[in-house]
Enzyme design. Structure first.
Site, PDB file in Angstrom:
ATOM      1  N   PHE A   1       0.800  -1.222   0.000  1.00 24.29           N
ATOM      2  CA  PHE A   1       0.000   0.000   0.000  1.00 24.29           C
ATOM      3  C   PHE A   1       0.840   1.282   0.000  1.00 24.29           C
ATOM      4  CE2 PHE A   1      -2.750  -3.336   1.491  1.00 24.29           C
ATOM      5  CZ  PHE A   1      -3.935  -3.095   0.826  1.00 24.29           C
TER       6      PHE A   1
ATOM      7  N   GLY B   1     -10.105   3.845  -4.189  1.00 20.99           N
ATOM      8  CA  GLY B   1     -11.557   3.777  -4.367  1.00 20.99           C
ATOM      9  C   GLY B   1     -12.052   2.462  -3.798  1.00 20.99           C
TER      10      GLY B   1
ATOM     11  N   CYS C   1     -14.553  -0.369   0.370  1.00 24.73           N
ATOM     12  CA  CYS C   1     -14.123  -0.405   1.776  1.00 24.73           C
ATOM     13  C   CYS C   1     -13.427   0.869   2.246  1.00 24.73           C
ATOM     14  CB  CYS C   1     -13.203  -1.603   2.011  1.00 24.73           C
ATOM     15  SG  CYS C   1     -14.041  -3.193   1.887  1.00 24.73           S
TER      16      CYS C   1
END
Length: 243
Positions: A72, A80, A83
């Site tokens: 990440f 988007g 979650c």
């Protein structure tokens, strides 16, 4: 419940037992932390452009620190899906309901909304703000690869801004075109093949990092485009090789 789930946690993933509120908070906090990493890296990417640093080198450098890791921290056009946006906003709302402002998540959300406009600003700058009548190819519509999920997809923000500027959009996505059509109807052109979208376009925008976009025929791309302009919203190409 532990016995029921035991076959699925044989790879050292623990089953934790806690109270309901803590378990709900854990789910929201986990997604909020991942969203924070994405927005942080997007801020660093934007700063790298200003100071002349290579964000890919920076990513590799900080990712090598085991306390940070590589997950990440890929910069791009914003997050988007179903979650991250929902959970970040839910956690912020919970805080406000209890008189507690989550300032970091406010920033995460603001950065993400701004990041979804970055590709449009780059493209607009390349044409001195005049996009009217121009045609642009878009590779990737879903919010991430290997899904047709269009919820909160950065591509939708980009498309709306392009259409508002008077541009024409020709898009290709391996899975998400039917879902996109449910949202946008026939306001854009959906192409059966990626190179169909590129033909006679004034530029190509990479919005989702599908594997099939990573190694295209660049000579063919250049010959099909009216102008050899590629705006890589996912940093999948080497800038030196592209030049």
């Amino acid at each position: 419940m532990k016995e029921l789930y035991a076959p699925f946690v044989r790879t050292e993933k623990p089953i934790l037992v806690m109270d309901v509120r803590s378990s709900e908070m854990t789910k929201y906090a986990a997604n909020a932390m991942l969203a924070t990493k994405i927005s942080f890296m997007n801020e660093i990417a934007n700063l790298c452009e200003v100071v002349g640093a290579d964000v890919d080198n920076v990513r590799k450098g900080i990712g090598s620190d085991s306390r940070i890791g590589y997950s990440f921290i890929f910069p791009g056009a914003g997050y988007g899906g179903s979650c991250f946006p929902k959970d970040v906003q839910a956690l912020m709302r919970t805080g406000k309901q209890h008189g507690h402002t989550l300032e970091i998540l406010d920033a995460v959300e603001n950065v993400n909304q701004r990041q979804k406009e970055v590709l449009f600003k780059k493209l607009s700058g390349a044409f001195q703000g005049n996009l009217k009548g121009k045609t642009f190819a878009m590779w990737g519509l879903s919010f991430k690869p290997k899904t047709d999920d269009m919820r909160e997809a950065p591509s939708l923000v980009l498309i709306e801004k392009l259409l508002a500027a008077g541009a024409v959009v020709k898009a290709y996505d391996p899975q998400a075109m039917p879902e996109t059509q449910k949202v946008l109807g026939n306001r854009i052109t959906y192409c059966k093949r990626p190179y169909d979208a590129v033909e006679k376009a004034d530029g190509l925008l990479i919005v989702t990092e599908w594997s099939e976009f990573r190694h295209p025929d660049f000579d063919r791309l250049k010959s099909l485009l009216s102008r050899p302009l590629v705006i890589d919203g996912r940093n999948i190409y080497d800038p030196g090789k592209m030049k």
